[in-house]
Write a protein that holds these residues in place. Structure first.
Motif, PDB file in Angstrom:
ATOM      1  N   ARG A 149       0.824  -1.202   0.000  1.00 55.18           N
ATOM      2  CA  ARG A 149       0.000   0.000   0.000  1.00 55.18           C
ATOM      3  C   ARG A 149       0.868   1.266   0.000  1.00 55.18           C
ATOM      4  NH1 ARG A 149      -4.721   0.834   3.004  1.00 55.18           N
ATOM      5  NH2 ARG A 149      -4.011  -0.576   4.640  1.00 55.18           N
ATOM      6  N   LEU A 150       1.866   1.319   0.905  1.00 55.27           N
ATOM      7  CA  LEU A 150       2.711   2.508   0.995  1.00 55.27           C
ATOM      8  C   LEU A 150       3.564   2.687  -0.256  1.00 55.27           C
ATOM      9  CD1 LEU A 150       3.770   2.495   4.753  1.00 55.27           C
ATOM     10  CD2 LEU A 150       2.002   3.834   3.622  1.00 55.27           C
ATOM     11  N   GLY A 151       3.965   1.572  -0.871  1.00 51.78           N
ATOM     12  CA  GLY A 151       4.689   1.669  -2.132  1.00 51.78           C
ATOM     13  C   GLY A 151       3.797   2.227  -3.239  1.00 51.78           C
ATOM     14  N   MET A 152       2.563   1.747  -3.302  1.00 53.33           N
ATOM     15  CA  MET A 152       1.611   2.229  -4.297  1.00 53.33           C
ATOM     16  C   MET A 152       1.320   3.719  -4.100  1.00 53.33           C
ATOM     17  SD  MET A 152       0.489  -0.062  -6.527  1.00 53.33           S
ATOM     18  CE  MET A 152       0.608  -1.822  -6.821  1.00 53.33           C
ATOM     19  N   LEU A 153       1.185   4.131  -2.861  1.00 45.61           N
ATOM     20  CA  LEU A 153       0.889   5.540  -2.571  1.00 45.61           C
ATOM     21  C   LEU A 153       2.032   6.462  -2.985  1.00 45.61           C
ATOM     22  CD1 LEU A 153      -0.809   5.288   0.953  1.00 45.61           C
ATOM     23  CD2 LEU A 153      -1.913   5.644  -1.263  1.00 45.61           C
ATOM     24  N   SER A 154       3.211   5.877  -3.246  1.00 40.26           N
ATOM     25  CA  SER A 154       4.403   6.659  -3.611  1.00 40.26           C
ATOM     26  C   SER A 154       4.736   6.563  -5.093  1.00 40.26           C
ATOM     27  CB  SER A 154       5.609   6.159  -2.800  1.00 40.26           C
ATOM     28  OG  SER A 154       5.335   6.139  -1.416  1.00 40.26           O
ATOM     29  N   ALA A 155       3.855   5.943  -5.875  1.00 43.75           N
ATOM     30  CA  ALA A 155       4.171   5.617  -7.268  1.00 43.75           C
ATOM     31  C   ALA A 155       3.755   6.703  -8.253  1.00 43.75           C
ATOM     32  CB  ALA A 155       3.511   4.298  -7.642  1.00 43.75           C
ATOM     33  N   ARG A 156       4.442   6.706  -9.404  1.00 47.64           N
ATOM     34  CA  ARG A 156       4.205   7.709 -10.450  1.00 47.64           C
ATOM     35  C   ARG A 156       3.548   7.133 -11.697  1.00 47.64           C
ATOM     36  NH1 ARG A 156       9.982   9.590 -11.831  1.00 47.64           N
ATOM     37  NH2 ARG A 156      10.547   7.507 -11.045  1.00 47.64           N
ATOM     38  N   GLY A 157       3.414   5.818 -11.792  1.00 48.40           N
ATOM     39  CA  GLY A 157       3.033   5.187 -13.048  1.00 48.40           C
ATOM     40  C   GLY A 157       1.574   5.272 -13.449  1.00 48.40           C
TER      41      GLY A 157
END
Length: 325
Positions: A149-157
């Motif tokens: 979840r935290l990785g997704m919240l930090s994504a640009r794609g």
């Protein structure tokens, strides 16, 4: 002969009491909003090419700025992570060289590891630069779902994939998921989700397992189908691709942070009517799995039951509109 009225009243009181106790238990053990909290240091990443200067992560709720984000949850993965990253980055770099317009990023999420997972990730950030590889180090262990979840919240794609750090799924199969995503995503800005699947390998897996583990496997699959998700056969494969809008609404609603998070994610997608597909991928067992067969399956079974009950009883609600953070 009519039943005694006193007995009926007594039975009724017992049933009401049991329901009230159940409600109280669920209220006590249920946190209504999804856990979106981030410690201050989790909002930025280190740039090893600039003396580890800290740079703020972007937000999933902002417009996409690259084509593809890959989120890799990693807990104590210093041994297995390099093989996965080497395969992943070789394929992505080859694509970038052949297609000059293609842009990507890999976000390694160190889920509170006790080993050198972060240091391993930073070596790749240094080699490929933080434009392509970033490391999100969590202050404490959140569980696989919480880390993703935290990785997704930090994504640009525009498209977002999460992939296991062990490299059990062949990364080249990403192409299959992308082709499927294009088919079910009629509008580039709409919601869609494609799951990598090992369902086609089930007969082979059964042949290699003991009868007891096979019974547990079938029991778990039936439990998931009966209570939560009926359109996807393999809910647990750690290789799922989705559009940015799908990721935003799914991870804003998701509560479960540990092994059963996939089931809740797909339950939410099913509830919202998000188009989903399942694509067969090449997969192999990798030594070092964090799952303890009987204990982990029991934990997942409990979580799946709680997922259905909490949504059915209204303790958890699914919001169709994304609230930006």
């Amino acid at each position: 002969m009519f039943p005694d009225v006193t007995l009926l009243l007594y039975a009724g009181c017992l049933m009401i009491t049991a329901v009230l106790v159940l409600v109280i238990i669920f209220l006590f053990f249920t946190s209504p909003p999804p856990d979106m909290y981030r410690y201050l240091n989790e909002k930025s990443y280190a740039d090893p090419n600039k003396d580890n200067a800290m740079v703020d992560f972007p937000s999933l709720y902002s417009p996409a700025s690259i084509d593809l984000s890959i989120v890799v949850p990693a807990y104590n993965e210093e041994e297995r992570l390099p093989k996965m990253l080497d395969e992943c980055l070789e394929i992505l770099e080859s694509r970038r060289e052949s297609n000059k317009g293609f842009t990507y990023e890999v976000i390694i999420v160190d889920d509170g590891s006790k080993d050198k997972t972060t240091q391993v990730g930073l070596k790749y950030s240094k080699k490929y630069t933080v434009e392509f590889v970033r490391v999100l180090t969590l202050t404490k262990n959140r569980g696989k779902g919480g880390a993703i979840r935290l990785g997704m919240l930090s994504a640009r794609g525009r498209a977002l994939l999460f992939a296991d750090a062990d490299g059990a799924t062949e990364f080249k199969d990403l192409v299959k998921l992308e082709e499927s995503l294009k088919k079910i995503n009629q509008n580039q800005d709409s919601r869609a989700l494609v799951c990598g699947s090992r369902a086609h390998l089930q007969d082979e897996a059964v042949a290699q397992r003991s009868s007891f583990r096979t019974i547990l496997m079938y029991g778990f699959h039936f439990f998931v189908w009966f209570l939560c998700v009926r359109s996807i056969k393999d809910t647990q494969c750690g290789f799922k691709l989705m559009t940015r809008n799908a990721a935003a609404v799914l991870f804003s609603n998701m509560h479960v942070n540990r092994w059963a998070f996939d089931v809740e994610l797909l339950y939410i997608a099913q509830y919202l009517g998000i188009p989903m597909d399942e694509v067969a991928v090449n997969w192999q067992e990798i030594e070092g799995s964090k799952i303890i067969p009987i204990f982990s399956w029991a934990q997942m079974g409990k979580d799946i039951l709680f997922i259905r009950l909490r949504y059915t009883l209204g303790f958890w609600k699914i919001e169709d509109k994304v609230k930006g953070q």
